[in-house]
Each structure stands twice: as C-alpha cells, then as structure tokens.
Design an enzyme around this catalytic site. Structure first.
Site, PDB file in Angstrom:
ATOM      1  N   GLU A 167      29.250  66.659  43.134  1.00  0.00           N
ATOM      2  CA  GLU A 167      30.302  66.292  44.089  1.00  0.00           C
ATOM      3  C   GLU A 167      29.777  65.430  45.239  1.00  0.00           C
ATOM      4  OE1 GLU A 167      33.837  69.194  44.280  1.00  0.00           O
ATOM      5  OE2 GLU A 167      32.083  70.341  44.919  1.00  0.00           O
TER       6      GLU A 167
ATOM      7  N   HIS B  46      30.224  69.849  52.932  1.00  0.00           N
ATOM      8  CA  HIS B  46      31.198  70.357  51.973  1.00  0.00           C
ATOM      9  C   HIS B  46      30.929  71.839  51.755  1.00  0.00           C
ATOM     10  CE1 HIS B  46      33.882  71.047  48.780  1.00  0.00           C
ATOM     11  NE2 HIS B  46      32.915  71.311  47.927  1.00  0.00           N
TER      12      HIS B  46
ATOM     13  N   HIS C  41      32.453  76.057  50.924  1.00  0.00           N
ATOM     14  CA  HIS C  41      33.425  77.003  50.366  1.00  0.00           C
ATOM     15  C   HIS C  41      33.590  78.190  51.314  1.00  0.00           C
ATOM     16  CE1 HIS C  41      31.579  75.553  46.291  1.00  0.00           C
ATOM     17  NE2 HIS C  41      32.386  74.656  46.788  1.00  0.00           N
TER      18      HIS C  41
ATOM     19  N   HIS D 101      39.531  75.440  46.725  1.00  0.00           N
ATOM     20  CA  HIS D 101      38.187  74.893  46.599  1.00  0.00           C
ATOM     21  C   HIS D 101      37.357  75.120  47.866  1.00  0.00           C
ATOM     22  CE1 HIS D 101      35.674  71.068  45.389  1.00  0.00           C
ATOM     23  NE2 HIS D 101      34.927  72.014  45.873  1.00  0.00           N
TER      24      HIS D 101
END
Lengths: 250, 250, 250, 250
Positions: A90, A109, A111, A179
C-alpha cells in the site's frame, strides 16, 4: 524485477539526513507503543533534500523497524535504488499524497482501533478537546467501493492512491471505511501527534456520545487557534515519546 | 527576556527542601504512570518555606522530569530567578490558584481522558465510591467561552487564571470544557490521590450510568466522613506509587 | 497501645508455615498485577496450624508487600503479638468472616473497578461464562446504610464486620455499595481465582448487556459443575500467576 | 495409567521438527501477550511429518510454556508416548477437529474476553474491517446444551469434541456459549493471526454498534479478497510477535 549487481551496504544507499532516519525509526516505535500501528501500517517522511522522494521502512512490522530497514522511494513509490526487496503493497498511499500535497512532509497509514468504528458507521469524527483540534479541520471518509468494484480493500495501485489523495483533499486525515485512516502533516513529529490524538479523540467521543446529553465540540475559532499553537508545543511530547521509544525514559 | 549573567548551577538556585523536590519529581512520574498526565499537563507544589512561591518543572513532559528540571515561580508565575528558559504557557493556572486559595498546597493541571467526556457534555461528575468521595464536594465546570471570545482554549494569561480560580472557588477540582481539569489539595500527595481517583470515578460513573437502573451516589455525610479519613490513609498509596515511579517497587 | 519490650525479629514471631507466608506475599502481588487490589485493599489467609488466627500484611499497599510485612491476628483482629504497629482499619472484615465461616480459608477485600458499578446500581452480577461460575452461587449486596446511620462507608468495627459476614452468609462474595467487594474461598489460590474472574465477569457482563438481545447466563447445573471443577484446574493458573508476580515468568 | 519404564528425556520423545516446536512455544507466549489465552486455553499444531498426530503443551498455563513442555498426541488425543502426565481435559477439541478437517494445521481454544459477550448473547460476530475478514466466512455458535443435558460446559470427551467440530463445519472459528471460542487455520501463524484479529473485531464491533447508525460490514467479495491476501502478509506480524514473545523486540 531486473537482474542486479551485488547491492551496496544499505546505509550507503540512504541519502536522507541521518537525523531524519533516526526520527523515522523513532516514529515507527512511538506509533507502535501508542497502538496506532501494530504489526501493520506504515509511516513515511518526505526526503529532506529531495522533495520528489520519500523515506520509509522496507516490508517490516513497525514495532521492529531499525535504521537498516529504511529505504527511499520515488513519488511513484518505486524504491531507489531497486534492490529486489519486498515492500508494503500500500505504499502508493504515501507517494500519491506527497504528489498531491506539496505542503505535506509526513504520512501515516494506520489501523488504529478507535478510528475503525467511525469509518464503519460513517459517524463523523468531531473535535472533543483542544489536543485533537486538528480533527476539526475536517475528516472525510474514503469509501473504496466508489473507486473499485472488485471487493478490493487495499490501496495497492497508483490509481487508488490518487483516489484516496483526492478524498483527503486539503485535510489533515481521512478515514478509510473498513480499513483504518491516513494522517498527514507538514512534519513527522506533527503527523505522529495528530495520529495519536485523533485516536484518543475517537475514544473519548464514543464515551461522550454514550453519556447522553449534548456534546460541545470545539468551535471553528477554537480549532484554528489550537491548530496554530500545537506546532510549537509538540516538541515537548516528541521529546518524551522519542525517549520512551528508544528505551531511555528513565 | 533581559540579558543575564552566566547562570548558577540550577540546583543552587532551588531554595525549596530537597524532599519537596524529590516528591515533586515523583508526583510527575506517578501521574504519568497513571495516565493523568501524558506528554502535557503539569503539577506544582507550594514552596515549603515561602508561601508566595510555588515549585514546578520547567517546560518538559511530565514523564521525563528529573530533579534538574525543577524551578521556582512567584505567584505571578514569573520564574525565580529568570534564566531565559521556556516555561509552561498555562502556568498561570497554578499561580492564580495559590493566590486565591491559601489552603492549597498543590495543583495539578491534567488532560486525563476519563474526565474529558464529562467536561464536554456538562454531565455532572458525582461520587460513586468512597475512594473518590472528594468528587462529592462539588466539581464545577469552567466554560472558557464565558471569559474569552477569541476561541482561546488555554489559560495563557493571569486574567484567565483568575477566572479559573474563581470558578474553582473552594472546591477540590474544576472541569475545563474541551480541555481537561485542574485538581487541588492541601498537600502534594493528596492532590495526586485526588487526581487519580477522580479519573477512576469518571470511568466507573460512565460504566454505572450505562448499566441502567439508578446509581446510588455517596450522601453528603458519606462524602464528609470519607474526605476526612483519606488524609491519613493516603500515605499507604503514596508509598507504593513513589516506589513504582522511581522503579523500585520490586 | 501498651508499653512493650524490645520486639523480637518479625520472622521469629510468625508461626504460620513459610510456604503459607510465601503464598500470601504472592497473592498480594498477583492481585495487584490483576488490578483487583491497588494501593488499598487486603488479602488474608487462615493460619495453617491454628484456625483461630489469620495471617495478613501489616499496614502496607498490596503491591509492595514482602515477607517481613506479614503478621498474625486473632479472629477479633488483634495483632499477635501486639507490637504497636499500624494495621488496616478494615481488618474486621477478615476476622469476622473467619469466625462466621469455618469453611473459609482466605478472604480478599477489594475495590476492583469493574465491580463498583454493580454495587452502585444494585444490578445483579450474574455468571456469564464458566470461568466465573462461582458468581452464580449468589452475590448479595451489602448496603452499609442499613447498619450505620452516620455516613460510615468502611468496616472499621467488629459490629460492621459481623453485619458484612451476615449479608455474605454462605456465598462466595459480597458486593459493598460504593465501596467494593469481599471475596472468600476455602483456599488462598481459589480466593485469588474468584476475585480475578468475578471482576472479569463484571466487565463482560456490562459488555453483553450493552450488546442488546438476551444474555444467556449459566444455569444452576452449569454453575454447580463448573464450581466443582475449578478447584483442581486452578493450580495451572496459580503457577503462572505466582511466577509472574515473583518476576520469574520468563 | 499403565506402569511404565523410566521415561526418556522429553526432548528425545518429540519427533516434530524443532522449528515447529519453537513456533508452538512462541504461539503460546504470543497469545498470552495478546490476552487471547490467559492461565487457561491452549494452542496446538498438526505434526509436520505425521498428519495423524498433533503437538501441544502438557498441562501448563500458556504464558509459561517452554520447549520441554511440548508433547505429541494421537488424533484420539492420547499422549504419545504415555508418560502418566496430566493433560488439558479439553484436548479433544484439538484431536476431533484435526480428524474432521484435513485442511487444518493449527487449533486455538481461547477464552478471549471480547468474544464472550457475543457467545453469551448470540449476537452475530461480523467483519468490521479488513484485518478481520475471516470473521466474514461465518462464525457459528456452539450451544453445548444441545449436546449434553448435565450442565457440562467443557469439551471433556471425544463425543463433545466431535459435536464441536460438527458445528464448526468448514468455518474458521466457532463461538462457544458461556465458554469462549475455537479458532482454526491451515497454519499456526495464521491461526494466531485469526485469533488476535477476531477478538479485536469483536471489541470494535461492540463499539460500532454503540455509536448508533448503521454499520457497514465487509461484503462477501471484500471478505474473499482479504482472506486470500492475508496469508502472505501475515509473515510481517508473525515476525514481530515472535520477537516480542521471545523478549527480543529491541
């Protein structure tokens, strides 16, 4: 993957400043310690001498990143140099945001668990207290189904990376349904700050909403003033977090 | 900031008792360990020999405060001596409360997460169990919008410090909407106790309110008796917390 | 407090088995590690050779109890021998329960947070899963206002200790409104088990009740069978907890 | 238990690969660190050279399992060789699932707290985010009352083990009402992954359901794609978890 000559020692291949590399390692560990990253997720920083590159770990869990794992990437998210290594699938999240947002110097990024319920329900994340004022600049929701109809959840292509950057627009973060989230800032330490306090805001907002009664969120004026102020005060938290992450707090 | 001569060694400049300095360092670490302070917030104690001064860390995150960070301040919150250092911008919270409350020997300004939802919703914090009886003495809510119309969230002036002290009045703590809380007590160890158990009360009160049914809070008689008793029993917890904070528990 | 001769070395004064003392120290640390005790609360065990005595720490926070803190008490909760030391003011909880319950070998008085909301609301604690089956034997609620009209919250007299033992009756634990709980068992390791899993049951029961839908609690037959079985299986957890508490897990 | 000759050194009796034994020890510690197992519960792996055996610890709490505790079992859950040792009474969960599911290489029986409320209420566990996509393959609920009318909660017989395997069918996990869950996967590292992220999904699903509004769960296409992808990416988390569990993260 092309055949390639015997690789140089990795450290020779890093052109970013050693202090930037050290801070990036610290950021990985800090975000792991604060449960913003777990075995997954990634943090990057724009190259200090070349704005057309960014710096990020190779394919390693954030909690165990060390200096020797740090690599450089073009804004197309190709590693430089190409060493035939595995990379985060990603990583286009990072490259496409750096392209779209010259003002941005770091991308996370994540979670982070407290953000997931907001993404899954579409409940707006709103700024509950001054530490999380940046949430008040706006937190759009990225629904990947609008951009991919195959059930893809991950940002594994430049196209999806651009779509995400488009929804992010000029905001400090974007929720990704089912996500996680992507958080950006001009500097690495500020991106770390924003990620940690956005997650805490989410947790506290859930608590406040369940208390009943009306929640007073920060006003636009309060948001603006707090966002301005945090840049200078965050050095205090960063110093603590870095010491903790590097195991030197006491 | 005036030009100044070569500063003396900091330790020479501290006139408070060494045991007070040691306890203040411990209080910083204890409050960090119990998530009452994080990278932000601060704790002070009134000077043991001069009630017109208070003692507090310079501009450092509470979790990494050491003896060499401790400084003295007038009740106008000017550092004594002036060394040209950076200080907490909200130190007026401390100075103005010490001025207004001669009975108070310690002040904690905290962003403790469980208190934020109460401040944001205005739901009254009420005493759920005997360890938190001090909550039953009354916990007013400070709404800064009543005192400042520019979106300011922080207590960065003597004026706002006085306004906060005014809302606190004779109570043991005050919630600050969208910001946190300020907790006071005659002694440092009691202020630490009050901060820790007020946050725990907030957490448990949220749980109890969600259980449905009616919550039985402590009666005024129960509050009074418990508040009286805690002063003597708190030495037990303080001994534990200090050992933990200084890494000597086992 | 009578004048007294130079005291003997504490260890000479302990007549209970060294293994019982070691287990009692471990129980203090285990219960602290599992957040059943904090700076307050206490755990005792009946004397192995003299059922008219019990063994407990002197006035020390559970998390820092060591062998040299262990003392012996009559069932009237007088220390034996009297050394002029300070003791837990609520030790009557222990003595009066040992008197009333010859089947009981260990007593824990706890402020475990998940139990407080049940005590404060009177919501019945019910057994959600097999680890907490003992909850299904019945958990009465002690409302101290029925026995004292002065606002007293603590069990600081033999009379209140007897009242608590009366409400406990033949059950494994009793909730104390606005205060905590007292948990009993034939053996020390089982009392520790019951305290830990009662608190976990409380936490999970709150979660289950909020999920909506009907909660299926254990049936009386399930409770009986699980309660029977746990005595033999608990040795497994006790071995782990003791290693952890004594810092020897790995 | 038959009379038996002086036993060989345990390590000589293990025929599974040393790397499998090492990974199994790591899995025990990882699951303990992530609160999937506590003093109870167990994890097994199918024998690498003999699919009619499985490998699991003897009767020890997962948090303190070491290499010397590892044993081998037939699919009838008899230890091989028989050494007269005590074993987990619920080991039939493992044996019967390995019999019924040749595709399965690892089994975890857990009392993970976030799963208990779902089992107790029958609320369906549904996939909230891509890390927990396997939840979307279906999570049946095992109600032991359908198979035993004596109040038995535990899987202490081959018959009940078969009943559980029957309800599990071809799914990745099964909730057990009032008890916990059993999670399976082709590989040990994937079973660990599934157990950790199923519990996290449960926690987040409770949060999302309480936020109000509609929760968007993963679609079947999203589930399928994410389940496919995780097999290759999980190596990243496994490397981290193993380092953490073995105390070598930093």
């Amino acid at each position: 993957m092309p055949a390639k000559a015997k690789p140089k020692k990795p450290s020779r291949l890093i052109t970013a400043a050693p202090s930037l590399v050290e801070d990036l390692v610290a950021a990985n560990l800090i975000l792991f310690d604060h449960e913003i990253l777990d075995g997954f997720g990634h943090v990057s920083v724009r190259h200090d001498k070349d704005p057309t590159r960014y710096v990020m770990s190779r394919y390693v869990a954030p909690g165990i990143v060390t200096k020797t794992d740090i690599r450089e990437f073009t804004l197309d998210s190709d590693p430089v140099p190409e060493r035939g290594e595995k990379h985060y699938s990603e990583r286009f999240i990072h490259g496409e945001i750096y392209k779209a947002r010259p003002d941005i110097g770091a991308v996370i990024h994540s979670h982070a668990p407290p953000l997931i319920p907001f993404g899954a329900t579409g409940s707006p994340l709103r700024p509950l207290y001054h530490m999380s004022a940046h949430v008040g600049l706006g937190v759009p929701l990225f629904e990947i189904r609008r951009f991919s109809n195959e059930g893809q959840m991950l940002i594994r292509s430049p196209q999806l990376g651009r779509a995400l950057a488009g929804v992010l627009a000029d905001k400090p973060m974007v929720l990704m349904r089912g996500h996680g989230a992507t958080i950006v800032a001009p500097s690495l330490s500020l991106a770390v700050y924003r990620a940690i306090y956005a997650a805490l805001n989410a947790k506290l907002q859930m608590d406040a909403m369940r208390l009943g009664g009306e929640v007073t969120y920060l006003s636009p004026e309060e948001v603006a003033l707090c966002v301005d102020g945090v840049e200078s005060t965050n050095e205090r938290a960063w110093a603590l977090w870095k010491k903790e992450a590097l195991g030197k707090r006491r």
